[in-house]
Design an enzyme around this catalytic site. Sequence first.
Site, short mmCIF file in Angstrom:
data_model
loop_
_atom_site.label_atom_id
_atom_site.label_comp_id
_atom_site.label_asym_id
_atom_site.label_seq_id
_atom_site.Cartn_x
_atom_site.Cartn_y
_atom_site.Cartn_z
N ALA A 14 0.87 -1.18 0.00
CA ALA A 14 0.00 0.00 0.00
C ALA A 14 0.90 1.22 0.00
O ALA A 14 1.82 1.33 0.83
CB ALA A 14 -0.88 0.00 1.24
N GLY A 41 3.82 -0.77 -5.04
CA GLY A 41 4.76 -1.89 -5.17
C GLY A 41 5.15 -1.99 -6.63
O GLY A 41 4.28 -2.00 -7.50
N ASN A 45 2.60 -2.48 -9.70
CA ASN A 45 2.43 -1.32 -10.61
C ASN A 45 2.72 -1.73 -12.05
O ASN A 45 2.03 -1.32 -12.99
CB ASN A 45 3.39 -0.19 -10.24
CG ASN A 45 3.07 0.44 -8.89
OD1 ASN A 45 1.98 0.29 -8.38
ND2 ASN A 45 4.03 1.17 -8.34
N GLY A 225 14.80 9.62 -17.12
CA GLY A 225 13.79 10.61 -16.73
C GLY A 225 13.31 11.42 -17.91
O GLY A 225 12.95 10.87 -18.95
N GLY A 228 14.60 10.67 -21.58
CA GLY A 228 14.16 9.53 -22.38
C GLY A 228 14.84 8.25 -21.93
O GLY A 228 15.06 8.06 -20.73
N GLY A 255 8.88 4.80 -13.72
CA GLY A 255 9.72 3.67 -14.15
C GLY A 255 8.88 2.41 -14.31
O GLY A 255 9.11 1.61 -15.22
N ASP A 256 7.90 2.24 -13.43
CA ASP A 256 7.02 1.07 -13.53
C ASP A 256 6.16 1.15 -14.79
O ASP A 256 5.94 0.15 -15.47
CB ASP A 256 6.13 0.97 -12.28
CG ASP A 256 6.96 0.84 -11.02
OD1 ASP A 256 8.08 0.31 -11.09
OD2 ASP A 256 6.48 1.29 -9.95
N SER A 295 -2.13 5.88 -11.75
CA SER A 295 -1.73 6.80 -12.83
C SER A 295 -1.38 6.08 -14.14
O SER A 295 -1.03 6.72 -15.13
CB SER A 295 -0.51 7.63 -12.39
OG SER A 295 0.65 6.83 -12.36
O1 RIB Z 1 8.18 2.56 -8.25
C1 RIB Z 1 7.28 3.11 -7.34
C2 RIB Z 1 6.95 2.12 -6.27
O2 RIB Z 1 8.10 1.85 -5.50
C3 RIB Z 1 5.91 2.62 -5.30
O3 RIB Z 1 4.61 2.23 -5.66
C4 RIB Z 1 6.35 2.04 -3.96
O4 RIB Z 1 5.45 1.12 -3.46
C5 RIB Z 1 7.71 1.41 -4.22
O5 RIB Z 1 7.62 0.04 -4.25
#
Ligand code: RIB
Length: 309
Positions: A14, A41, A45, A225, A228, A255-256, A295
């Site tokens: 969370a 996480g 994500n 960032g 690019g 990044g996710d 997002s």
């Molecule tokens: O990359 C962002 C994530 O890193 C966040 O959602 C946080 O939970 C960490 O794991």
Amino acid sequence: MGRAAVAVLGIFVADLAFKAPRLPVMGETILGQGFKDGPGGKGSNQAIAAARAGADARMITRIGRDTFGEMARKAWAADGIDTSAVAIDDSLPTGAAFIFVSTETGNNAIIVESGAAAKLSPEDVAAAEAAIAGSKVFLTQFEQPVETALVGLRLARRHGVTTILNPAPALPVDDAIYGLCDYVTPNETEAATLTGLKVETEDDALAAARDLVRRGARNALITLGEKGALLHGAEGTFMVPAFKVPRVVDTTGAGDAFNGGFAVALAEGKPAAEAVRFGCATAGLSVQKPGTAPSMPTRAEIEALLAQG
Ligand code: RIB
């Protein structure tokens, strides 16, 4: 055409995000300017990003039987994520992350406690063999034990599944892990930690990418960032510029978004340069909204941005 399958091994926590002009110093209390909780996480994500971008996303993790675990289940159900490889831990809680978001820049700093996912074991991954074997791409990070990531990468390789390692947070690792990676995707800070090189410019990023390839990665893809992303390795050497966005609200999870989008494009058979561009578009859209998982953009939003060029 069916949705291409992407298996993600990683954690759910969370996210507890606080907005403030700056971090407090030790012993100080400052007033915040906003708070939001929600699903986070890196692994989760990335799975949510992949699902919204058009994949049949499969999550491999361990959560607790608690309120945050319920938040995870709701988030995955909302995006149609396959949870057959999610283990429920009866003795450990689901983890949480403290996220500081700067009101000035939208940049972030994070402390993550992985909770039950810190015990995500090689046996949990072995139990997910069918989910991995039936995927086109396998994606993992370092928020669960490195040994567990290693087992997942080996399993994916054994089944001919394309592997992506997003080495976040960056940890000292044995170079042997790179030989299992088709793509290793650190940001500048992570690339610097992994290689011991300074990574500030595009030239620095290329030097770090060369180093990661020398250590065994098939390709190194360094995210930079707002500049690019730079790829170097078997798929060539090229820089893909970031999409210009009207306003950066929150960079947490960018990044996710990039990794999830990139994985989907690869899973669909797109060439590497096109897949990196798809990842950049996914990230560019995510920074315009607050939060991490919430997002992540839809496929239609990504395609609209790509069409704008
Ligand atoms: O990359 C962002 C994530 O890193 C966040 O959602 C946080 O939970 C960490 O794991």
